[in-house]
Design a protein around this motif. Structure first.
Motif, PDB file in Angstrom:
ATOM      1  N   GLN A   4      62.145  42.990  49.847  1.00  0.00           N
ATOM      2  CA  GLN A   4      61.929  41.655  49.178  1.00  0.00           C
ATOM      3  C   GLN A   4      60.728  41.550  48.124  1.00  0.00           C
ATOM      4  OE1 GLN A   4      64.052  39.516  48.964  1.00  0.00           O
ATOM      5  NE2 GLN A   4      65.589  40.273  50.706  1.00  0.00           N
ATOM      6  N   PRO A   5      61.274  41.367  46.861  1.00  0.00           N
ATOM      7  CA  PRO A   5      60.908  41.110  45.639  1.00  0.00           C
ATOM      8  C   PRO A   5      59.084  40.757  45.575  1.00  0.00           C
ATOM      9  CG  PRO A   5      62.720  40.341  45.072  1.00  0.00           C
ATOM     10  CD  PRO A   5      62.612  40.883  46.345  1.00  0.00           C
ATOM     11  N   GLY A   6      58.567  40.854  45.625  1.00  0.00           N
ATOM     12  CA  GLY A   6      57.185  40.229  45.399  1.00  0.00           C
ATOM     13  C   GLY A   6      55.953  40.374  44.981  1.00  0.00           C
ATOM     14  N   LEU A   7      54.668  39.950  44.506  1.00  0.00           N
ATOM     15  CA  LEU A   7      53.984  40.253  43.830  1.00  0.00           C
ATOM     16  C   LEU A   7      53.464  41.520  43.364  1.00  0.00           C
ATOM     17  CD1 LEU A   7      52.014  36.553  44.096  1.00  0.00           C
ATOM     18  CD2 LEU A   7      53.885  37.041  42.097  1.00  0.00           C
ATOM     19  N   SER A   8      52.989  42.103  42.234  1.00  0.00           N
ATOM     20  CA  SER A   8      52.460  42.621  42.365  1.00  0.00           C
ATOM     21  C   SER A   8      51.264  43.295  42.702  1.00  0.00           C
ATOM     22  CB  SER A   8      52.324  43.589  40.479  1.00  0.00           C
ATOM     23  OG  SER A   8      51.847  43.362  39.646  1.00  0.00           O
ATOM     24  N   VAL A   9      50.293  44.540  42.981  1.00  0.00           N
ATOM     25  CA  VAL A   9      49.400  44.747  42.958  1.00  0.00           C
ATOM     26  C   VAL A   9      48.203  44.047  42.103  1.00  0.00           C
ATOM     27  CG1 VAL A   9      47.416  46.412  44.138  1.00  0.00           C
ATOM     28  CG2 VAL A   9      49.764  46.186  44.621  1.00  0.00           C
ATOM     29  N   ARG A  10      48.181  44.691  41.143  1.00  0.00           N
ATOM     30  CA  ARG A  10      47.771  44.381  39.571  1.00  0.00           C
ATOM     31  C   ARG A  10      47.197  42.253  39.709  1.00  0.00           C
ATOM     32  NH1 ARG A  10      47.637  46.081  33.613  1.00  0.00           N
ATOM     33  NH2 ARG A  10      45.811  45.005  33.017  1.00  0.00           N
ATOM     34  N   LEU A  11      48.639  41.803  40.117  1.00  0.00           N
ATOM     35  CA  LEU A  11      48.303  39.919  40.029  1.00  0.00           C
ATOM     36  C   LEU A  11      47.018  39.793  40.776  1.00  0.00           C
ATOM     37  CD1 LEU A  11      49.422  37.605  38.731  1.00  0.00           C
ATOM     38  CD2 LEU A  11      51.366  38.122  39.653  1.00  0.00           C
ATOM     39  N   LYS A  12      47.541  40.112  42.169  1.00  0.00           N
ATOM     40  CA  LYS A  12      47.079  39.887  43.440  1.00  0.00           C
ATOM     41  C   LYS A  12      45.746  39.567  43.511  1.00  0.00           C
ATOM     42  CE  LYS A  12      50.945  40.577  46.643  1.00  0.00           C
ATOM     43  NZ  LYS A  12      51.437  41.445  47.949  1.00  0.00           N
ATOM     44  N   LEU A  13      45.328  40.908  42.563  1.00  0.00           N
ATOM     45  CA  LEU A  13      43.401  41.534  42.939  1.00  0.00           C
ATOM     46  C   LEU A  13      43.190  40.531  41.454  1.00  0.00           C
ATOM     47  CD1 LEU A  13      43.490  45.011  42.602  1.00  0.00           C
ATOM     48  CD2 LEU A  13      42.493  43.860  44.178  1.00  0.00           C
ATOM     49  N   THR A  14      44.132  40.539  40.589  1.00  0.00           N
ATOM     50  CA  THR A  14      43.680  39.299  39.588  1.00  0.00           C
ATOM     51  C   THR A  14      43.052  38.330  39.976  1.00  0.00           C
ATOM     52  OG1 THR A  14      45.255  40.465  38.116  1.00  0.00           O
ATOM     53  CG2 THR A  14      44.262  37.919  37.273  1.00  0.00           C
ATOM     54  N   LEU A  15      44.586  37.239  40.977  1.00  0.00           N
ATOM     55  CA  LEU A  15      43.985  35.668  41.784  1.00  0.00           C
ATOM     56  C   LEU A  15      43.252  35.797  42.560  1.00  0.00           C
ATOM     57  CD1 LEU A  15      47.902  35.425  41.763  1.00  0.00           C
ATOM     58  CD2 LEU A  15      46.480  34.543  40.536  1.00  0.00           C
ATOM     59  N   SER A  16      42.581  37.530  43.036  1.00  0.00           N
ATOM     60  CA  SER A  16      41.539  37.289  44.366  1.00  0.00           C
ATOM     61  C   SER A  16      40.663  37.263  43.930  1.00  0.00           C
ATOM     62  CB  SER A  16      41.966  38.670  44.876  1.00  0.00           C
ATOM     63  OG  SER A  16      42.992  39.069  45.330  1.00  0.00           O
ATOM     64  N   TYR A  17      39.872  37.983  42.328  1.00  0.00           N
ATOM     65  CA  TYR A  17      39.160  37.993  41.052  1.00  0.00           C
ATOM     66  C   TYR A  17      38.407  36.491  41.254  1.00  0.00           C
ATOM     67  CZ  TYR A  17      39.142  43.277  41.400  1.00  0.00           C
ATOM     68  OH  TYR A  17      39.808  44.653  42.153  1.00  0.00           O
ATOM     69  N   ALA A  18      39.842  35.951  40.474  1.00  0.00           N
ATOM     70  CA  ALA A  18      39.793  34.353  39.672  1.00  0.00           C
ATOM     71  C   ALA A  18      39.493  33.766  40.746  1.00  0.00           C
ATOM     72  CB  ALA A  18      40.987  33.605  39.364  1.00  0.00           C
ATOM     73  N   GLY A  19      39.697  33.943  42.223  1.00  0.00           N
ATOM     74  CA  GLY A  19      38.932  32.578  42.871  1.00  0.00           C
ATOM     75  C   GLY A  19      38.015  32.431  43.836  1.00  0.00           C
ATOM     76  N   PHE A  20      38.118  34.090  43.831  1.00  0.00           N
ATOM     77  CA  PHE A  20      36.317  34.647  44.671  1.00  0.00           C
ATOM     78  C   PHE A  20      35.315  34.232  42.860  1.00  0.00           C
ATOM     79  CE2 PHE A  20      32.916  36.789  45.002  1.00  0.00           C
ATOM     80  CZ  PHE A  20      32.724  36.859  46.394  1.00  0.00           C
ATOM     81  N   LEU A  21      35.798  34.019  41.723  1.00  0.00           N
ATOM     82  CA  LEU A  21      35.231  33.787  40.754  1.00  0.00           C
ATOM     83  C   LEU A  21      34.910  32.003  40.951  1.00  0.00           C
ATOM     84  CD1 LEU A  21      33.245  35.291  38.652  1.00  0.00           C
ATOM     85  CD2 LEU A  21      34.599  34.427  36.908  1.00  0.00           C
ATOM     86  N   MET A  22      35.772  31.508  41.157  1.00  0.00           N
ATOM     87  CA  MET A  22      36.313  29.925  41.513  1.00  0.00           C
ATOM     88  C   MET A  22      35.196  29.427  42.551  1.00  0.00           C
ATOM     89  SD  MET A  22      37.495  28.335  38.258  1.00  0.00           S
ATOM     90  CE  MET A  22      38.270  27.457  39.516  1.00  0.00           C
ATOM     91  N   LEU A  23      34.623  30.274  43.889  1.00  0.00           N
ATOM     92  CA  LEU A  23      35.085  29.948  44.295  1.00  0.00           C
ATOM     93  C   LEU A  23      33.034  29.724  44.194  1.00  0.00           C
ATOM     94  CD1 LEU A  23      34.654  28.807  47.965  1.00  0.00           C
ATOM     95  CD2 LEU A  23      34.695  31.138  48.145  1.00  0.00           C
ATOM     96  N   ALA A  24      32.669  31.042  43.744  1.00  0.00           N
ATOM     97  CA  ALA A  24      31.261  30.912  43.568  1.00  0.00           C
ATOM     98  C   ALA A  24      30.594  30.036  42.647  1.00  0.00           C
ATOM     99  CB  ALA A  24      31.217  32.307  43.157  1.00  0.00           C
ATOM    100  N   GLY A  25      31.772  29.531  41.984  1.00  0.00           N
ATOM    101  CA  GLY A  25      30.542  28.627  40.915  1.00  0.00           C
ATOM    102  C   GLY A  25      30.868  27.280  41.290  1.00  0.00           C
ATOM    103  N   ALA A  26      32.147  26.922  42.407  1.00  0.00           N
ATOM    104  CA  ALA A  26      31.783  25.398  42.818  1.00  0.00           C
ATOM    105  C   ALA A  26      30.855  25.956  44.039  1.00  0.00           C
ATOM    106  CB  ALA A  26      32.909  25.342  43.829  1.00  0.00           C
ATOM    107  N   LEU A  27      30.368  26.749  44.670  1.00  0.00           N
ATOM    108  CA  LEU A  27      29.357  26.599  45.607  1.00  0.00           C
ATOM    109  C   LEU A  27      27.849  26.825  44.737  1.00  0.00           C
ATOM    110  CD1 LEU A  27      29.917  29.967  48.222  1.00  0.00           C
ATOM    111  CD2 LEU A  27      30.171  26.505  48.411  1.00  0.00           C
ATOM    112  N   LEU A  28      28.096  27.140  43.149  1.00  0.00           N
ATOM    113  CA  LEU A  28      26.604  26.699  41.940  1.00  0.00           C
ATOM    114  C   LEU A  28      26.529  25.525  42.108  1.00  0.00           C
ATOM    115  CD1 LEU A  28      24.732  28.727  41.509  1.00  0.00           C
ATOM    116  CD2 LEU A  28      25.968  28.857  39.267  1.00  0.00           C
TER     117      LEU A  28
END
Length: 362
Positions: A4-28
């Protein structure tokens, strides 16, 4: 495989980086609220629900300004995380793109292409180097198979052409000699049968379609020597067999064929008279060794390096009565590799050839 078609690895990594950065900012920001904003009012020590509602009190400007600043920081982190994550993911996945392109090129039939990924060693470069090594071996194997197919076709065509010529001559001859014709046809047909059987044996050994069992290589060497002793006496060649019990694991039939080919080759390509063949078996902690040496003409290392190739007979070594089909040492090489062993050919200083077969010990 259908997927089945799915998200590209690049988009998954992008969302992972952005989510981790948002989580770190919220904790800060949460940490800043707990340890800094509590000094703005003596009644605020920890951020529980009533204190958080004070952010909407117009008379309390400190928390409101802090909330607006926090929202702006989180928005900036989200945009920065998406853009930066997309760029970083592209940089990280660039080697995979080159590997995928090389795979497509190889799938289209071009095996000469190489990735040659620059840079220091990491997981991606190890994968690229392994892929280049695989392509190199595959290219060499395909080239060898093509040469083998061409040479086999040529060798099989030769006896058929000779048979056709003999029949044409006999048909046009008003007084044919039936006996001589039958003898020649019999010799040509025998050579064709020998060549076909050698090709089948070579294919069987190459596919490793055989059962392994314990084998004593010294007993096999004695059996092969006894079988070829009449041929050696006919050519005035003496055979000396010595060595230790050499237990290994493999196919007795194939190992007997290997030893027979080596001894037959040593007899056929020997001196015209007073020749000698030495068959020796040795045992070591991790391997057993079969060595076959013979006297003969002096050989160059360049010639010796080609003798294990199919149909490479070494014309200066051929006896006119036992030229063979040109697959003797090629079969030896294939059987050795099928038994996870190594084959070594070296010219003797006094003339002749030394062949060493090393197999794993039982």
């Amino acid at each position: 495989m259908n997927r089945q078609p799915g998200l590209s690895v690049r988009l998954k990594l992008t969302l992972s980086y952005a989510g981790f950065l948002m989580l770190a900012g919220a904790l800060l920001l949460t940490a800043a609220w707990v340890f800094l904003m509590r000094d703005a009012s003596a009644r605020v020590f920890v951020p529980y629900l009533p204190d958080l509602l004070r952010a909407f009190d117009p008379t309390n400007y400190g928390p409101v300004i802090f909330g607006q600043a926090a929202a702006a920081v989180l928005a900036f982190l989200l945009v920065f995380g998406l853009v930066g994550g997309w760029f970083l993911a592209g940089r990280m996945l660039a080697p995979l793109t080159r590997i995928a392109d090389a795979t497509r090129v190889a799938a289209n039939g071009s095996l000469s292409h190489r990735i040659r990924l620059p840079g220091r060693r990491d997981e991606f470069r190890e994968l690229a180097d392994a892929f280049d090594t695989m392509l190199g071996r595959l290219e060499a194997h395909v080239a060898e198979q093509r040469r083998f197919a061409a040479n086999a076709s040529h060798e099989l065509r030769t006896p058929l052409a000779i048979t056709q010529t003999l029949l044409d001559v006999a048909r046009n001859d008003p007084n044919p000699d039936a006996g001589e014709l039958v003898d020649r046809l019999y010799a040509v047909n025998t050579r064709a049968i020998d060549l076909t059987e050698a090709l089948l044996l070579l294919s069987r050994a190459d596919q490793r379609s055989f059962t392994r069992e314990p084998v004593d290589l010294s007993l096999i060497a004695e059996e092969a020597t006894e079988t070829l002793l009449p041929l050696a006496e006919k050519h005035g060649v003496t055979i000396e067999t010595s060595g230790d019990i050499t237990p290994t694991t493999g196919s007795p039939a194939l190992l007997l064929q290997l030893t027979t080919n080596l001894i037959h080759n040593a007899i056929a390509h020997n001196q015209s008279d007073q020749g000698a063949v030495w068959v020796t078996t040795s045992v070591y902690p991790k391997c057993v060794v079969l060595t076959v040496e013979n006297t003969g003409e002096k050989l160059t290392r360049e010639l010796v390096s080609t003798l294990a190739e199919p149909f490479q007979r070494g014309t200066e070594r051929i006896r006119t009565d036992h030229a063979g089909v040109g697959l003797g040492l090629a079969i030896v090489k294939t059987i050795t590799q099928a038994h996870d062993g190594t084959l070594t050919l070296a010219p003797r200083a006094a003339g002749g050839l030394r062949v060493t077969v090393q197999l794993p010990a039982q």
